[in-house]
Scaffold this motif. Structure first.
Motif, PDB file in Angstrom:
ATOM      1  N   SER A 122      -5.144   1.241 -20.556  1.00 46.34           N
ATOM      2  CA  SER A 122      -4.932   2.313 -19.685  1.00 46.34           C
ATOM      3  C   SER A 122      -5.323   2.041 -18.287  1.00 46.34           C
ATOM      4  O   SER A 122      -4.935   2.481 -17.308  1.00 46.34           O
ATOM      5  N   ALA A 123      -6.574   1.318 -18.159  1.00 48.22           N
ATOM      6  CA  ALA A 123      -7.053   0.944 -16.741  1.00 48.22           C
ATOM      7  C   ALA A 123      -6.101   0.307 -16.259  1.00 48.22           C
ATOM      8  O   ALA A 123      -5.703   0.482 -15.133  1.00 48.22           O
ATOM      9  N   ALA A 124      -5.333  -0.692 -16.882  1.00 47.60           N
ATOM     10  CA  ALA A 124      -4.527  -1.519 -16.154  1.00 47.60           C
ATOM     11  C   ALA A 124      -3.032  -0.788 -16.033  1.00 47.60           C
ATOM     12  O   ALA A 124      -2.734  -1.159 -14.599  1.00 47.60           O
ATOM     13  N   ALA A 125      -2.892  -0.206 -16.764  1.00 46.72           N
ATOM     14  CA  ALA A 125      -1.280   0.512 -16.424  1.00 46.72           C
ATOM     15  C   ALA A 125      -1.547   1.481 -15.503  1.00 46.72           C
ATOM     16  O   ALA A 125      -0.583   1.500 -14.669  1.00 46.72           O
ATOM     17  N   ALA A 126      -2.573   2.283 -15.397  1.00 48.85           N
ATOM     18  CA  ALA A 126      -2.785   3.240 -14.377  1.00 48.85           C
ATOM     19  C   ALA A 126      -2.801   2.566 -12.958  1.00 48.85           C
ATOM     20  O   ALA A 126      -2.420   2.894 -11.978  1.00 48.85           O
TER      21      ALA A 126
END
Ligand code: PLP
Ligand code: ZN
Length: 500
Positions: A174-178
């Motif tokens: 989620s950190a990377a996707a966001a």
């Protein structure tokens, strides 16, 4: 380096052209599907997919030694699009034009050799590849750079609009996707599903800071995954989990970088990675197999996948030596400090099964191994590594614990050099370190801190008579007294010798 400064015979290869024909290949029934629409599972049989370049054979017209030269020279180029994973454009995204590539600083992470003490502790020579030094501080950026570059291409060239990128996550996805979605803001919005209380505060802060919609769900990652799969089946969203085969392509860059970093001599390496949803180990094997197929490397490294006893379905599957008797059974996970890998029903299991079979066929039964480690071993290994110059997260600790186990069980040749995946930055998981240092692990973790490994700040307290800067501004004389008292107290604590 400027293009006209490269050797003349290399100039035409530095900037990759568009080529190949990419299709989704179903791992269940073998069907091929076009990539114009994002697909996550086979419309016919529901199995997972991998992306295949059906014109792959054309790449063999270039000899392996020339590919090596192209990639090595290309590293000197300053073109942003080639600055990250797309240095290996032909192998992971040759249909994506350079102008659509999103580069946020991912890839080309440092490889740090273990010092002599660590080598002895591990039982053999090794290094860490610090994938925690990627922009969102985990290896997930590799796959996201790939998935979002393709999405950007669909937006720019195919008129795709109003994309909602969504994923379930153990924290780093989620950190990377966001992060990547925020770079495309305007065209892409993002939402992430997290298991409530099962990601670290840092990992929760990352997507919030990137402006994503963050939804916490009761349960563990496997539960979130089912919800997000249901969303992807019934609503118009772009699924950014590693079920999305574009993620796997991008993550193959990890293997390409190892090959390049070892001057393409990888036959004596043992590549060690933690396994959660099994996207990473899939990509690592796929990447080495591709390079081998093109003659860029002439032998395959051995690969060791590591799992915690608290989340070990892949390990259990391969425990059965007889191939025909192996049955995959999801497990119910128990609390694990390797929280990013705390997954009982890995989405990429069919990919792992297929790739391990291919890998072992080419490089022998011993070439792909699986070990399990205890939570205690994971924490102790992480802390020991970080006391010796590394920045390993618990999953990086898991790799080191796994290597020690492989050495102890004679599953790895000690003359090899191991390359351990430090999959995220230690800072993301500082809470687990603190729990260790303060002996605060809940009993389910089964971790008893070793006394000699603990550390805590010493807070200097001032006696009444010493002026205290915390209680207001001090005059020059008072300040001097404070400094002299503090310095002398610290000299006592540290047993410092006075000068002259
Ligand atoms: C995602 C993740 C893993 C597990 O990788 P998989 O591809 O899911 O097997 C391990 N470590 C970290 C830090 C991760 O973010
Ligand atoms: Zn199918």
């Amino acid at each position: 380096m400027r293009l006209d400064q490269f050797p003349p015979e290399m100039q035409s290869s530095i900037i990759p052209g568009i080529g190949g024909k990419y299709l989704y290949r179903c791992l269940g029934c073998g069907s091929l599907f076009g990539i114009e629409e994002l697909l996550y599972t086979c419309p016919k049989c529901d199995s997972v997919l991998l992306i295949e370049d059906t014109e792959w054979e054309r790449l063999k017209e270039v000899p392996g030694r020339i590919w090596r030269k192209i990639f090595d020279y290309r590293k000197m180029s300053n073109l942003p699009a080639l600055g990250g994973i797309y240095l290996f454009h032909e192998l992971i995204g040759s249909i994506i034009p350079l102008e659509d590539i999103i580069y946020l600083g991912e890839g080309h992470t440092p490889v740090i050799a273990a010092n002599a003490a660590m080598k002895e502790w591990a039982g053999m020579g090794f290094c860490y590849k610090n994938d925690g030094q990627n922009p969102s501080a985990s290896f997930k950026d590799r796959g996201m750079a790939s998935a979002f570059s393709y999405l950007n291409y669909l937006i720019n060239k195919r008129g795709v609009r109003d994309v909602l990128a969504i994923c379930a996550s153990t924290g780093d996805t989620s950190a990377a996707a966001a992060l990547y979605a925020s770079y495309l803001c305007g065209n892409v919005k993002s939402a992430v599903l997290l298991p409530a209380g099962k990601v670290t505060p840092q990992q929760l802060g990352q997507p919030l800071g990137s402006g994503a919609r963050v939804i916490e769900i009761p349960g563990v990652f496997d539960d979130c995954m089912k919800v997000v799969e249901h969303l992807a089946e019934n609503f118009s969203v772009a699924l950014m989990n590693s079920k999305n085969a574009w993620r796997i392509l991008g993550q193959e860059s990890y293997s390409y970088e190892i090959a390049q970093g070892f001057d393409y001599e990888v036959g004596d390496l043992a590549v060690v990675a933690p396994i959660g949803n099994a996207g990473n180990i899939t990509a690592i094997m796929a990447g080495f197999l591709k390079m081998y197929d093109l003659g860029i490397i002439d032998s395959l490294p051995s690969v060791i996948g590591v799992q915690s006893e608290h989340a070990n379905p892949v390990y259990l599957y391969y425990l059965e030596a007889e191939e025909s008797r192996r049955r995959f059974r999801p497990v119910t996970v128990r609390p694990s400090v390797a929280q990013a890998a705390m997954i009982g029903n890995p989405v990429s299991m069919p990919r792992v099964i297929k790739l391990v079979e291919q890998y072992r066929k080419l490089a022998g039964e011993d070439s792909a191994r699986f070990v399990q480690v205890t939570e205690q071993e994971i924490m102790d290994s992480m802390l020991v590594a970080n006391r010796n110059g590394h920045i390993a997260c618990p999953q990086g600790g898991e790799c080191l614990a796994g290597l020690r186990k492989a050495v102890a069980e004679n599953l790895v040749d000690r003359n090899r050099t191991a390359v351990l995946d430090a999959t995220a930055h230690a800072l993301k998981f500082s809470g687990f370190q603190e729990k260790y240092f303060t002996d605060a692990f809940e009993p389910e973790f089964e971790i008893a801190p070793k006394k000699e490994m603990r550390n805590a700040p010493f807070s200097l307290s001032l006696p009444e008579r010493v002026p205290n800067p915390a209680s207001g501004p001090l005059g020059p004389e008072e300040f001097k007294k404070f400094v002299e008292y503090s310095a002398s107290a610290i000299a006592d604590i540290l047993e410092l010798k006075a000068l002259g």
